[in-house]
Design an enzyme around this catalytic site. Structure first.
Site, mmCIF file in Angstrom:
data_model
loop_
_atom_site.group_PDB
_atom_site.id
_atom_site.type_symbol
_atom_site.label_atom_id
_atom_site.label_comp_id
_atom_site.label_asym_id
_atom_site.label_seq_id
_atom_site.Cartn_x
_atom_site.Cartn_y
_atom_site.Cartn_z
ATOM 1 N N ASP A 39 3.518 -21.854 7.911
ATOM 2 C CA ASP A 39 4.282 -22.998 8.639
ATOM 3 C C ASP A 39 5.170 -22.322 9.968
ATOM 4 O O ASP A 39 5.217 -21.278 9.845
ATOM 5 C CB ASP A 39 5.191 -23.764 7.691
ATOM 6 C CG ASP A 39 5.785 -25.299 8.261
ATOM 7 O OD1 ASP A 39 5.450 -25.444 9.386
ATOM 8 O OD2 ASP A 39 6.110 -26.035 7.525
HETATM 9 C C1 NOJ Z 1 6.824 -27.805 10.559
HETATM 10 C C2 NOJ Z 1 6.300 -28.784 9.457
HETATM 11 O O1 NOJ Z 1 6.853 -28.239 8.284
HETATM 12 C C3 NOJ Z 1 4.729 -28.557 9.363
HETATM 13 O O2 NOJ Z 1 4.337 -29.526 8.594
HETATM 14 C C4 NOJ Z 1 4.271 -28.905 10.648
HETATM 15 O O3 NOJ Z 1 2.431 -28.963 10.694
HETATM 16 C C5 NOJ Z 1 4.448 -27.829 11.686
HETATM 17 N N1 NOJ Z 1 5.894 -27.805 11.753
HETATM 18 C C6 NOJ Z 1 4.012 -28.030 13.134
HETATM 19 O O4 NOJ Z 1 4.649 -29.121 13.613
#
Ligand code: NOJ
Length: 878
Positions: free
Chosen positions: A296
């Site tokens: 993530d």
């Molecule tokens: C953080 C989020 O938790 C995730 O779901 C997302 O894909 C990424 N940011 C990218 O925006």
């Protein structure tokens, strides 16, 4: 409550199914906790290398061929993001210009393409779950996938099964499907297949037990007033891990998901993106995952450790946004060159990335990325942070096709009728219709007025955060109801100020039908709306929706309530009000919100959805809640999953708590009778734990293995124009100590690397593993269950029939969902509901043998129309 908790801990709470022993199999190990328990997460090394099994053979071969041609630096480029706002997508890895291979594009969101124009805003995952419709899941996945494909995206960052929905107030539950692992598992598998049929890699996220927003990241926690040194830890036992949280991930892996995103928080005090137990052992070992694990965004906390623990791609590449340095990039090159990470591990990362790319056919369907997510301007800088490379960056390609129609239908099929005193469907000829609530209306700044939907203005059709898309339009309920009633030139009035009580009373008094729209919102933790820090602060309707309903109902004896919400809300104050004649849960319907609800209200669609969660009378009834305050000083907050597998209906059932509306509940315009339960037993071979050993890690490094690449070949190219903040794989010195971006502790490898972490020799196979999704024999069908369903009424209808099983042990849930189908039945006609029970469906996770085991406890099958309406019941005979 404490008494119930204590009884629960002792495993003596009520159970409604028989518990005497019979049948075959062995008892599960009495130690419920297994190797995973709270304080630490056991190490597991080496990281399993891809073997190309389970339908991945061809993709694997092609990927190996591709990776064999790559230099060290090119392989590093495939694994490391170029940094936040370095390229056009929310995440990109480096390109391989020598082979004309463009930078791979990873992009949000699970309900449509984020931050881009001319795309569709689909119904949220937690809403379509209420359709219980496999075809719909797949069709929606395909439609989304084709929009991602046509925008030039390689990986869709969705679907979501983490959060599963442990806590009803969890901020991002709506991005996922259901707190039930079977419903979630079916939905995620179909969605993955749909997305990947369209030629785009699905990234199932967030792995794993990412069940709340609070404390997932320390800087974010500082933003709402808490100083903690590390992210929170979700502490859970091995049984809950397998029987609940890992279950839908197994389905996603079995369906072929090309990517998995590791999560922000810790699992038993080891970060999700460097947890060797969850990534190496569970995901790549036991579940035989063939694709790649990406972090993530900023969830990576280490370089060598995360690589050895099984992470394959660093997103967005920089340590934290815009630092210009990376745990990987140059440092990964150095780690390979100095032997901290064996080159087979890098080869495996690159192979996994490329195999997923071939697996979904991106060698045939890939088109250039034609948008830039950091601006809607047509011309601008391709590298947003570096402000370089000016030109055409947004081609504004309309990729929506006819999806608007599909979305309208999908949302209608996902609407749940909770109460109907014979008033629905409406005719459209009502003399005076009055509509109430801010949730009926358009937002003053338009549907995309708040970035990432971080406000609750106007009607609610998606939550907030990165799980959003830009609406091409948002049809509000008021707009659609007006259009409908204008067909007959009827009278329609409205009050969309929730607090204008005098005006509300005035309109309600005159109306023949009143429709009150209410909502409850939530989202991702980086945005806080009305003191809801991602997670909801309570389960109440927003903008005092309860008072709004009371005020309307006080003056209108035909009040229909429509709820747009991210999950369960408290309905106790109005559900039994005699003037509230109907209640509908419409979830987060997406762009066609108003049209979908009009289709339901006025009879163009027959309501047939059922709740994918429990609506409890109060938040305490769920037994678990958000950890709102740190509980470990400034160290990582400890989030104890003491309830084990007992979340949502499993907890209500075990504790005998009456919900307002139970899991699986939903009405339509007829009733059904269930009869003739028949269970067919299939003879299958006994379960065989997987044995034997893997092959050694393949060596693809024609360019030399550890220590044989000359560092001087990995230096910054003389002619390279540096883009500010961009992450590169190059070294700035031939002295590896100086080249690395961190301190040199001067330790020999074996003093700082976990034992076996670099061992590429043949490894023992994992007994519960053997193929993508786990041991293939887990999916053997042991029984087929059939029942006759009769439509008692005069209208055609669809029934969502449900099959539950009591596994019989004292620690088991009273019943768990194991099968379902949405069956269409003519008036007075009958249909046969059929569902298979696999070995997995009938097994418990045995911590001792680390495998699935069918226990001696009597297993009972139940069939009916909801988790609490199960007229048919039979004991299984093995
Ligand atoms: C953080 C989020 O938790 C995730 O779901 C997302 O894909 C990424 N940011 C990218 O925006």
């Amino acid at each position: 409550m404490w008494l119930k908790q204590a009884l629960l801990a002792l495993g003596v709470a009520s159970t409604s199914c028989l518990t005497q022993t019979s049948g075959n199999g062995t008892s599960p190990n009495p130690d419920h906790r297994g190797p995973l328990w709270g304080v630490s997460s056991p190490p597991f090394y080496p990281s399993p290398w891809m073997d190309g099994s389970g339908g991945w053979e061809e993709a694997y071969r092609k990927a190996q061929k591709f990776v064999k041609q790559l230099t060290l630096l090119e392989k590093v480029n495939l694994t490391t993001g170029v940094g936040w706002q370095g390229e056009e997508c929310v995440g990109n890895v480096g390109a391989i210009p020598r082979l004309g291979f463009r930078s791979l594009c990873m992009h949000d969101a699970p309900l449509g393409v984020r931050n881009v124009d001319y795309v569709s805003a689909f119904s949220a995952g937690g809403t379509v779950a209420a359709s219980w419709d496999r075809q719909l899941f797949r069709q929606r996945g395909y439609m989304m996938g084709s929009e991602f494909r046509d925008k030039g995206i390689d990986v869709q960052l969705g679907p979501v099964v983490g959060p599963l929905g442990r806590i009803p107030a969890g901020g991002r539950n709506w991005e996922g499907f259901s707190p039930d692992p079977v419903l979630s598992g079916v939905a995620v598998a179909q969605t993955v297949k749909g997305i990947q049929d369209a030629g785009v890699i699905a990234c199932t996220k967030h792995y794993i037990v990412n069940e709340q927003e609070h404390f997932r990241q320390t800087p974010e926690a500082a933003g709402y007033g808490y100083s903690i040194k590390e992210s929170s830890s979700s502490n859970l036992d091995d049984v809950a891990m397998h029987e609940l949280y890992l279950w839908p991930f197994a389905d996603a892996v079995r369906a072929g998901t090309g990517a998995i995103m590791c999560s922000y928080q810790q699992i038993n005090n080891s970060y999700g993106c460097q947890n060797s137990y969850t990534m190496n052992y569970l995901l790549k070992g036991e579940l035989g995952f063939q694709g790649f694990v990406m972090s993530d965004w900023q969830a990576q906390h280490s370089g060598v450790s995360s690589a050895l623990a099984g992470m394959d791609m660093s997103m967005p590449g920089d340590t934290s946004f815009l630092t210009g340095v990376s745990y990987w990039g140059t440092n990964l090159s150095v780690a390979i060159l100095n032997g901290s990470i064996p080159e087979w591990r890098l080869d495996d990362m690159a192979t996994r990335v490329m195999a997923s790319w071939y697996y979904v056919g991106r060698d045939k369907t890939s088109i250039p990325t034609n948008f830039n997510s950091w601006t809607r301007d047509t011309f601008g800088f391709r590298h947003e942070y570096g402000q370089t490379d000016y030109g055409l960056i947004n081609q504004h390609v309309d990729v929506r096709d006819e999806h608007g129609r599909g979305i309208r239908k999908q949302a209608a099929r996902s609407t749940v009728l909770l109460k109907n005193k014979g008033v629905l469907p409406l005719t459209g000829n009502e003399k005076f219709t009055a509509v109430f609530g801010h949730d009926a209306d358009d937002a003053p700044w338009g549907p995309n007025g708040c970035p990432d939907r971080g406000c609750n203005k106007g009607t609610l059709a998606m939550g907030w955060g990165s799980g959003t898309a830009e609406y091409p339009y948002l049809i509000s309920p008021l707009t659609a109801i007006q259009a409908k009633l204008l067909e007959n030139d009827k009278n329609i009035q409205f009050v969309t100020d929730n607090y204008a009580y005098g005006k509300i009373a005035f309109a309600a008094r005159q109306a023949s039908v009143c429709i009150a729209f209410v909502n409850a919102d939530s989202g991702e933790g980086y945005i806080s709306v009305d003191r809801n820090e991602g997670d909801r602060k309570d389960l109440k309707l927003w903008a005092d929706g309860e008072t709004l309903i009371q005020k309307v109902a006080a003056d209108c004896n035909n009040t229909i309530v429509v709820i747009h919400s991210v999950g369960p809300v408290i309905v106790s104050s109005f559900k039994d009000n005699p003037n509230v004649t109907a209640i509908l849960w419409a979830g987060l319907p997406g762009q066609q919100s108003g049209n979908s609800i009009v289709d339901i209200l006025y009879g163009d669609e027959i309501p047939g959805g059922k709740l994918p969660f429990t609506m409890g009378a109060k938040r305490e009834d769920y037994g678990v809640d958000i950890l709102y305050e740190p509980n470990n000083g400034d160290e990582a907050p400890q989030d104890e999953f003491n309830e084990g597998i007992l979340i949502d209906y499993r907890y209500f059932d075990k504790m005998n708590i009456a919900p307002d509306y139970e899991f699986g509940f939903g009405l339509t315009y007829t009733t059904f009778t269930y009869s003739n339960l028949q269970i067919q037993h299939h003879r299958v071979d006994p379960y065989k734990p997987t044995r034997g050993r893997t092959n050694p890690a393949p060596s693809l490094s024609g360019n030399g293995t550890n220590g044989t690449v000359d560092p001087s070949t990995a230096q910054w190219p003389a002619n390279l124009t540096y883009v500010l903040g961009y992450i590169y794989p190059y070294l700035n010195s031939t002295d590896l100590g100086t080249a690395a971006g961190g301190a040199d502790y001067g330790l020999p490898n074996d003093e700082y690397l976990p034992p076996h972490a670099t061992d590429g020799s043949s490894q023992p196979k994992i007994p519960a593993g053997g193929a993508p999704g786990g041991n293939p024999a887990l999916y053997d069908v042991l029984f087929t269950v059939r029942a006759t369903i009769t439509n008692d009424g005069d209208v055609p209808a669809e029934e969502i029939a449900q099959l539950y099983v009591c596994l019989g042990g004292p620690r088991d849930a009273v019943r768990v969902l194991r099968g379902f189908d949405r069956v269409s039945i003519q008036p007075k006609g009958s249909a046969v509901f059929e569902a298979d029970l696999t070995r997995r469906d009938l097994s418990n996770w045995d911590t001792g043998s680390q495998n699935w085991v069918i226990t001696n406890f009597t297993k009972t099958v139940y069939v009916g129309g909801s988790s609490r309406s199960l007229p048919l019941k039979q004991v299984l005979r093995f």
